[in-house]
Design a protein around this motif. Structure first.
Motif, PDB file in Angstrom:
ATOM      1  N   UNK A  51       0.812  -1.235   0.000  1.00 35.32           N
ATOM      2  CA  UNK A  51       0.000   0.000   0.000  1.00 35.32           C
ATOM      3  C   UNK A  51       0.842   1.281   0.000  1.00 35.32           C
ATOM      4  N   UNK A  52       1.961   1.272  -0.633  1.00 35.89           N
ATOM      5  CA  UNK A  52       2.782   2.480  -0.736  1.00 35.89           C
ATOM      6  C   UNK A  52       3.226   2.673  -2.181  1.00 35.89           C
ATOM      7  N   UNK A  53       3.358   3.917  -2.586  1.00 32.97           N
ATOM      8  CA  UNK A  53       3.934   4.286  -3.888  1.00 32.97           C
ATOM      9  C   UNK A  53       3.276   3.543  -5.042  1.00 32.97           C
ATOM     10  N   UNK A  66      -3.061  -2.199  -8.358  1.00 30.82           N
ATOM     11  CA  UNK A  66      -4.006  -1.536  -7.452  1.00 30.82           C
ATOM     12  C   UNK A  66      -5.237  -1.024  -8.195  1.00 30.82           C
ATOM     13  N   UNK A  67      -5.507  -1.603  -9.334  1.00 29.73           N
ATOM     14  CA  UNK A  67      -6.644  -1.140 -10.129  1.00 29.73           C
ATOM     15  C   UNK A  67      -7.685  -2.252 -10.270  1.00 29.73           C
ATOM     16  N   UNK A  74      -7.803   3.861  -0.185  1.00 31.99           N
ATOM     17  CA  UNK A  74      -6.983   4.280  -1.321  1.00 31.99           C
ATOM     18  C   UNK A  74      -6.553   5.734  -1.145  1.00 31.99           C
ATOM     19  N   UNK A  75      -5.364   6.061  -1.641  1.00 36.74           N
ATOM     20  CA  UNK A  75      -4.887   7.438  -1.553  1.00 36.74           C
ATOM     21  C   UNK A  75      -5.766   8.321  -2.435  1.00 36.74           C
ATOM     22  N   UNK A 258       6.494   7.505  -7.916  1.00 34.90           N
ATOM     23  CA  UNK A 258       5.663   7.908  -6.778  1.00 34.90           C
ATOM     24  C   UNK A 258       6.486   8.099  -5.513  1.00 34.90           C
ATOM     25  N   UNK A 259       7.552   7.339  -5.354  1.00 31.93           N
ATOM     26  CA  UNK A 259       8.389   7.454  -4.156  1.00 31.93           C
ATOM     27  C   UNK A 259       9.427   8.556  -4.267  1.00 31.93           C
TER      28      UNK A 259
END
Length: 269
Positions: A51-53, A66-67, A74-75, A258-259
């Motif tokens: 659940x990151x980046x 994640x789709x 969700x962010x 993303x990170x």
């Protein structure tokens, strides 16, 4: 003839008294297949739960792992179809509605069946190599009888491919709004194209477009579609492996951007 030292003794099955009649390195392809499948499963499993980046808000890049993201967990911005589902505990993947169907589609795929039957279950590991199993029941009992549900997993995978296409299209987004185009768009679009090629090359898709026809000449449109799918079907094994690679590359690219590991090179922003 004496009973074989190893292998299935079911009537009609080849009897091999030696462990193998091969003198080449027959074990290399099964080993590489096992390593490749294991590497993807481990990577995809970890990434589906961390659940990151997984989302780049500036450009709307969303990793396919994640789709669709439909939960309040969700962010912000990553839920392209809203959040009809409440917050989820950490042991449930955010894409829990799609991942089981995609896993089922891959597990029941005709090529992947051959791949892991030979490399993981050794049934059989190779030609002229005795398998370690004492019985052979094929796909007539649990759990392998579930392989017959492949066509239904295909329908789900087809729908998820549409969702992935939508994700790739809305990712053409500039930093301040409007149209934008960067390297990440090429990565997302390339992955979607390969996923469509793999999905449409499926044996079930071939049956959907051309099955149950007695006269192709009376159905020229379906015949044309059948020929196109057949061409893809000839490359089904290659596409199966390519899409494992494009999924990892796409997720890794989104994760790095993303990170903040590096900025996304932009062509239009």
């Amino acid at each position: 003839m004496s009973a074989p030292a190893t292998g299935d003794t079911t009537a009609g099955r080849a009897r091999i008294s030696a462990r193998t009649l091969r003198t080449d390195r027959w074990w290399v392809p099964p080993l590489f297949t096992t390593m490749g499948l294991a590497a993807f499963v481990i990577y995809a499993g970890i990434r589906s739960f961390v659940r990151t980046a997984y989302y780049v808000p500036e450009y709307h890049y969303l990793t396919p792992f994640y789709s669709p993201c439909l939960s309040d967990s969700c962010v912000p911005g990553s839920s392209h179809f809203g959040t009809p589902i409440g917050a989820l505990p950490g042991w449930i993947p955010l894409a829990f509605l799609s991942l089981p169907f995609l896993l089922g589609f891959r597990l029941t795929c005709y090529y992947y069946r051959k791949a892991y039957y030979r490399s993981v279950w050794f049934s059989p590991p190779a030609c002229a190599v005795a398998e370690p199993h004492g019985r052979y029941t094929g796909e007539t009992r649990l759990p392998l009888i579930l392989q017959n549900a492949h066509r239904y997993f295909f329908y789900a995978a087809f729908l998820i491919s549409i969702i992935n296409t939508y994700d790739a299209v809305i990712a053409f987004h500039g930093r301040t709004g409007g149209f934008g185009f960067g390297l990440g768009n090429l990565v997302l679009a390339g992955n979607v194209i390969m996923l469509w090629a793999y999905t449409l090359s499926c044996h079930s898709c071939r049956h959907v477009v051309g099955g149950r026809l007695k006269h192709f000449s009376r159905h020229p449109v379906r015949y044309w579609l059948w020929t196109q799918v057949t061409r893809l079907n000839n490359r089904h094994m290659l596409l199966a492996w390519i899409t494992l690679g494009t999924l990892v590359v796409t997720d890794l690219y989104v994760m790095l951007v993303a990170s903040g590991a590096f900025p996304d090179p932009r062509f239009v922003d």
